[in-house]
Design a protein around this motif. Structure first.
Motif, short mmCIF file in Angstrom:
data_model
loop_
_atom_site.label_atom_id
_atom_site.label_comp_id
_atom_site.label_asym_id
_atom_site.label_seq_id
_atom_site.Cartn_x
_atom_site.Cartn_y
_atom_site.Cartn_z
N SER A 168 0.86 -1.19 0.00
CA SER A 168 0.00 0.00 0.00
C SER A 168 0.89 1.23 0.00
O SER A 168 1.00 1.94 0.99
CB SER A 168 -0.89 -0.05 1.24
N TRP A 169 1.54 1.47 -1.15
CA TRP A 169 2.63 2.46 -1.20
C TRP A 169 2.20 3.86 -0.78
O TRP A 169 2.99 4.63 -0.27
CB TRP A 169 3.28 2.47 -2.57
N VAL A 170 0.92 4.18 -1.01
CA VAL A 170 0.49 5.53 -0.64
C VAL A 170 0.62 5.74 0.86
O VAL A 170 1.11 6.78 1.32
CB VAL A 170 -0.96 5.78 -1.10
N ILE B 129 4.16 6.61 2.20
CA ILE B 129 4.85 7.87 1.86
C ILE B 129 5.26 8.69 3.10
O ILE B 129 6.41 9.11 3.19
CB ILE B 129 3.99 8.72 0.89
#
Lengths: 392, 181
Positions: free
Chosen positions: B97-99, B102
């Protein structure tokens, strides 16, 4: 007192202006031909083009007020460029007429059939209806145009009379002006872009729009400053130090824009609510996903890494290349926000998208250069000018 | 005198009343072939470090490397935890879930970059350093108040006790002092 006549624009500015009239005229003629073929596509393309150049003008207004508030030396050297860009607001208001005429082609809430078919849309029409939309539009431009006039007319009076209190007066207008600008931009972002998908909402959207304006303003100012710095009389005023400052400010706005972009994505991603996430679902899949990646790389990562370098910021020519890239990316970013509302089946680009942005840009830039050529290129009687000019 | 100390002359230091004089002296000494020149001012003056040719330090590179390592470390720590070591389905989002990664990635970038900046600065400056010969000159304390100092070290190939003194006096300083090691 400094002699204003020695700071008049070079004759080449007139030639540059004529060139942009020709480019703009050609683009507009092509776009009009396209409008005969496909009216809906023409107004949809025109909206993105209009948003780009209006963003530059809005951003220039904001940076102008920032300059009056901070009184930094950097702002004095480009104050006339910012003023000329902000003074185009009445023109941009007139240029919105094609959008107003084509509203049903653009906004679902302006299309009576779509509204009749959706109960949710009917609720929204208390705010999103054509008369109120138009009234709001007029109010934004009257207020911002009025503030521009209040500040710019004093700036020109300062050239003539050198009254010391004028600097303070402009500062007094700039403070509230900046606040009013943010409120107006927030409302405008809702009206012009967010309402393309009338059921979608994001509370960060307005400030994200504002962040883009900051990038757009410096992306426009830096190439103009470069052009001016290579010719008399501004070659005597603009130095490496000033470009270093513009580079830092561009860098700051790139980061600010990215911060807002990521914040909005992060909040909506974490919430994962049906009414919010749909906007991103369209934009991070298929062809639009590639556009999104291009934006992340060319609107943030590459400029960020390049602008880290002090040497690049002090090299006006290279800085202008990065600035121009960012101006192009402003358009891509707006297209990525607006485009999917018209092309639900995936990425699509029409030749009208290009002719409208070039045509409108030509007209707008020609107008800015016309306004820029009318007065001295620096505010010759500003109390802080001597400090900002390079020493002998 | 303690036995480990070096003895003899360290260099000549000139005291100036304002930054313009200092700047002129700094530029003059570079132009005259001096290389081991250092300036001391109550506040940072960008032009002086340029005049002394101090511009390119290795620090930006150290900070950049620190930042990149921080970003990679921050991101892959989360990636490893969420995708490899302990995969959890959170609200149907992808495991990577790269978002959501961040903020932590960003904070790690800033953390490691700023730590490298501080530690790198200390290392490149040879700090901490409790003893410096310049402190033998009593008037040097004014460098943190309202005076500007330029020091030419004895180790400079162009250094000459009398010649360098005359050279520095040519810039109209308040005084030129010999500093012992």
């Amino acid at each position: 007192m400094i002699d204003a006549s020695s700071w008049r624009a070079p004759a080449e500015l007139g030639r540059l202006e004529r060139r942009f009239w020709i480019i703009g005229g050609a683009g507009i003629v092509l776009s009009l031909l396209g409008a005969l073929l496909d009216q809906a596509q023409a107004v949809q393309s025109y909206l993105v083009a209009w948003l780009l150049w209006t963003g530059v003008a809005f951003g220039s207004f904001a940076v102008m007020t920032l300059h009056h508030l901070s009184r930094g030396g950097w702002g004095l050297m480009v104050r006339r460029v910012l003023e000329s860009a902000a003074k185009t607001l009445p023109l941009l208001a007139i240029l919105f007429i094609p959008v107003l005429l084509g509203l049903p082609h653009i906004y679902r809430w302006a299309d009576p059939e779509a509204v009749a078919a959706s109960a949710k849309l009917q609720e929204k029409t208390h705010y999103l209806n054509v008369p109120f939309f138009t009234a709001r539009f007029v109010a934004y431009f009257v207020v911002l145009g009025g503030l521009t006039w209040l500040i710019c007319s004093r700036s020109l009076r300062q050239d003539r009379t050198g009254e010391p209190r004028l600097a303070r007066r402009m500062q007094n207008f700039a403070g509230p002006g900046l606040g009013i600008y943010v409120v107006i931009s927030t409302l405008a972002a809702v009206d012009w872009i967010m309402s393309l998908d009338p059921l979608w909402y994001s509370t960060l959207f307005g400030i994200y729009f504002v962040g883009g304006h900051g990038v757009a303003a410096f992306a426009f100012v830096i190439p103009v400053a470069l052009w001016l710095s290579r010719r008399e009389p501004m070659s005597r005023a603009l130095t490496q130090r000033h470009f270093h400052d513009y580079g830092k400010l561009l860098f700051a706005f790139v980061m600010l824009w990215a911060y807002f972009a990521v914040s909005q994505l992060l909040i909506i991603w974490s919430g994962n609510l049906a009414e919010e996430i749909t906007w991103y679902v369209e934009r991070i899949q298929g062809g639009w996903k590639i556009v999104g990646i291009v934006i992340a790389v060319l609107h943030f990562f590459l400029p960020f890494l390049l602008l880290l370098s002090r040497d690049l910021k002090r090299n006006a020519g290279r800085l202008a290349i990065v600035a121009t890239l960012l101006l192009v990316m402003r358009w891509v970013d707006l297209y990525w926000q607006v485009g999917p509302a018209f092309h639900h089946d995936g990425f699509a680009l029409h030749w009208l998208d290009l002719t409208t942005v070039v045509g409108l840009g030509g007209l707008w830039l020609a107008t800015v250069f016309n306004l820029l050529g009318r007065h001295a290129l620096i505010p010759v009687n500003d109390p802080n000018l001597e400090e900002a000019l390079p020493g002998e | 005198m303690d036995p480990g100390r070096r003895v003899g002359l360290y260099g000549l230091v000139a005291e100036f009343d304002n930054s313009d004089q200092l700047l002129r002296a700094a530029k003059g000494s570079r132009a005259d072939g001096y290389r081991l020149v250092d300036a001391f001012t109550p506040y940072p003056i960008e032009e002086v470090s340029e005049a002394l040719g101090h511009h390119h330090s290795k620090l930006p590179l150290i900070v950049l490397i620190g930042g990149i390592l921080g970003a990679l470390g921050g991101f892959f720590l989360q990636y490893w935890v969420s995708v490899i070591e302990y995969p959890l389905n959170i609200g149907g989002r992808p495991l990577n879930s790269w978002v959501s990664f961040i903020p932590v990635t960003f904070e790690c970038t800033v953390l490691v970059a700023s730590l490298s900046a501080v530690l790198g600065m200390l290392a490149l400056n040879g700090l901490p350093r409790p003893y410096h010969p310049l402190f033998n000159e009593e008037r040097f304390a004014l460098a943190s108040r309202d005076r500007y100092f330029l020091c030419i070290k004895k180790l400079d190939p162009a250094f000459d006790r009398e010649g360098t003194r005359k050279f520095l006096e040519g810039f109209d300083p308040i005084g030129v002092y010999e500093v012992e090691n």
